[in-house]
Design an enzyme around this catalytic site. Structure first.
Site, PDB file in Angstrom:
ATOM      1  N   HIS A 148     -18.023 -35.727   3.499  1.00 31.91           N
ATOM      2  CA  HIS A 148     -18.561 -35.118   4.729  1.00 31.91           C
ATOM      3  C   HIS A 148     -18.769 -36.238   5.737  1.00 31.91           C
ATOM      4  O   HIS A 148     -19.562 -37.157   5.483  1.00 31.91           O
ATOM      5  CB  HIS A 148     -19.885 -34.424   4.451  1.00 31.91           C
ATOM      6  CG  HIS A 148     -19.787 -33.387   3.380  1.00 31.91           C
ATOM      7  ND1 HIS A 148     -19.684 -32.043   3.661  1.00 31.91           N
ATOM      8  CD2 HIS A 148     -19.762 -33.501   2.024  1.00 31.91           C
ATOM      9  CE1 HIS A 148     -19.605 -31.364   2.514  1.00 31.91           C
ATOM     10  NE2 HIS A 148     -19.648 -32.226   1.506  1.00 31.91           N
TER      11      HIS A 148
ATOM     12  N   HIS B 212     -17.309 -25.481  -1.746  1.00 28.20           N
ATOM     13  CA  HIS B 212     -18.251 -26.060  -2.707  1.00 28.20           C
ATOM     14  C   HIS B 212     -18.684 -24.943  -3.649  1.00 28.20           C
ATOM     15  O   HIS B 212     -19.086 -23.861  -3.199  1.00 28.20           O
ATOM     16  CB  HIS B 212     -19.498 -26.587  -1.999  1.00 28.20           C
ATOM     17  CG  HIS B 212     -19.313 -27.889  -1.282  1.00 28.20           C
ATOM     18  ND1 HIS B 212     -18.365 -28.089  -0.323  1.00 28.20           N
ATOM     19  CD2 HIS B 212     -19.988 -29.067  -1.391  1.00 28.20           C
ATOM     20  CE1 HIS B 212     -18.456 -29.333   0.125  1.00 28.20           C
ATOM     21  NE2 HIS B 212     -19.435 -29.955  -0.500  1.00 28.20           N
TER      22      HIS B 212
ATOM     23  N   GLU C  73     -21.929 -26.875  -7.989  1.00 26.67           N
ATOM     24  CA  GLU C  73     -22.608 -28.184  -7.872  1.00 26.67           C
ATOM     25  C   GLU C  73     -23.990 -27.994  -8.522  1.00 26.67           C
ATOM     26  O   GLU C  73     -24.262 -28.533  -9.589  1.00 26.67           O
ATOM     27  CB  GLU C  73     -22.732 -28.593  -6.399  1.00 26.67           C
ATOM     28  CG  GLU C  73     -23.481 -29.896  -6.173  1.00 26.67           C
ATOM     29  CD  GLU C  73     -23.667 -30.227  -4.678  1.00 26.67           C
ATOM     30  OE1 GLU C  73     -23.469 -29.343  -3.811  1.00 26.67           O
ATOM     31  OE2 GLU C  73     -24.036 -31.388  -4.377  1.00 26.67           O
TER      32      GLU C  73
ATOM     33  N   ASP D 233     -21.154 -37.961   0.363  1.00 25.95           N
ATOM     34  CA  ASP D 233     -21.943 -38.416   1.518  1.00 25.95           C
ATOM     35  C   ASP D 233     -22.308 -39.883   1.285  1.00 25.95           C
ATOM     36  O   ASP D 233     -23.455 -40.207   0.949  1.00 25.95           O
ATOM     37  CB  ASP D 233     -23.207 -37.568   1.655  1.00 25.95           C
ATOM     38  CG  ASP D 233     -22.888 -36.104   1.885  1.00 25.95           C
ATOM     39  OD1 ASP D 233     -22.563 -35.748   3.025  1.00 25.95           O
ATOM     40  OD2 ASP D 233     -22.930 -35.326   0.911  1.00 25.95           O
TER      41      ASP D 233
END
Ligand code: HPA
Ligand code: ZN
Length: 346
Positions: free
Chosen positions: A27, A205, A208, A287
């Protein structure tokens, strides 16, 4: 050294760092380092609610995904102008090139920015200009995937899609990110159907923090081609079989999983078991400014913790190229670079 084991363990970090690879789950707003955050705040006449870089970095301790997302969203407030998005993306692309990333598919979300008055056009133009410059200046190809924010409504996702359509040719795909629990993929079935009709490549996503059921519905209701994270798939043997048979890639992010406490330690991560099961797993940074490492750091720390070997390194890099959304000739060229690297490594 083609696949000759045993490869000396002390040279594995060097092999991992120099190996050509692709990154498919990163991201861009999560690559905004504290130093650049402070610099952009100063440039835009804004302030960061921390006295300095060090104290901001110290705040990067999370118990779950939501705690991270709250800080991550606060960090995006310094991004105001096209040049801010360019500078953020350029900083990441330089890091990626240094990690021998040949190709990267970058997530971004417009809803975060339109939510505080920055247009989708400004966001996309800044990011796209950096991607175009990376090809010429860094020898790295980069494409953009717009993620809808799943804690918002499907109507708002439709609006984000509409706002992005004038820039359609600057985007390769559509994804789904943000707070997973309580926001199952099927909430976005209609807007993903529309994106599919517009020939976007689709990812989401799933699995997770959320259950295997979310991976099933990402596949069946959204018809995605890749699952982002997907580590919870290992709890469901029928799902593993489906993912293996369908060769559905999973973009796994080990340091993210560690920082967000999806696994208590890196040694307990299931990446090795995923590969053993025949899943098309890849390694990614998610990230990197928040989770303690860019792509090579994810490879080296995970290999050390799990005792993975050179053969796994080749497999993961091979998977990353195979799972990418590049055209067939570019994919072949990347596979050749990887195989050539392994044949001549010394
Ligand atoms: N999960 C969901 N949404 C996100 C993430 C993540 O790890 N990073 C940025 N947005
Ligand atoms: Zn992610």
């Amino acid at each position: 050294m083609k696949f000759v084991e045993p490869f000396p363990a002390e040279r594995l970090p060097e092999l991992l760092r120099r190996m050509p690879k692709a990154e498919l789950h990163m991201h861009i707003e999560g690559s905004l380092e504290p130093e650049l955050m402070f610099a952009l705040a100063a440039r835009n006449g804004l302030s960061v609610p921390y006295p300095d870089v060090e104290s901001l970095r110290c705040a990067y301790v999370f118990n779950n995904l939501q705690e991270f997302l709250d800080i991550y969203h606060a960090g995006t407030l310094v991004l105001r102008n096209e040049q801010d998005f360019y500078d953020m993306a350029w900083a990441y692309l330089q890091r990626a090139a240094a990690d021998n990333v040949l190709h990267t598919e970058i997530f971004f979300d417009t809803q975060t920015h339109t939510g505080h008055g920055v247009s989708a056009e400004v966001v996309i133009n800044g990011l796209h200009r950096a991607c175009a410059d990376a090809k010429a200046g860094l020898g790295l190809s980069a494409s953009l995937i717009l993620c809808f924010l799943r804690h918002l409504s499907e109507a708002e996702a439709f609006e984000a899609l509409e706002q992005a359509l004038p820039q359609r040719d600057k985007l390769v795909g559509i994804g789904l990110a943000s707070s997973e629990l309580g926001h199952p993929p099927e909430k976005f079935a209609k807007v993903f159907a529309k994106a599919r009709a517009l020939d976007f490549r689709l990812v989401a996503h799933a699995g997770e923090e959320g259950p295997p059921a979310y991976i099933w519905s990402a596949l069946d209701a959204l018809k995605v081609e890749r699952i982002d994270h997907g580590v919870q798939a290992m709890r469901d043997p029928a799902l593993i079989q489906r993912l293996v048979q369908g060769k559905v890639p999973l973009t796994v992010c080990p340091l993210s999983n560690l920082k967000l406490r999806v696994f208590p330690t890196l040694a307990q991560h299931n990446l090795g078991r995923m590969l053993e099961a025949g899943l098309v797993a890849t390694v990614n940074s998610d990230d990197p400014a928040y989770f303690g490492g860019y792509l090579n750091e994810n490879y080296t720390q995970t290999f050390a913790a799990l005792g993975l070997a050179a053969q796994h390194a080749w497999q993961l890099a091979h998977n990353s190229f195979e799972a990418s959304f590049v055209e067939a000739s570019a994919k072949r060229a990347m596979h050749d670079r990887l195989d050539g690297f392994f044949e001549t490594f010394e």
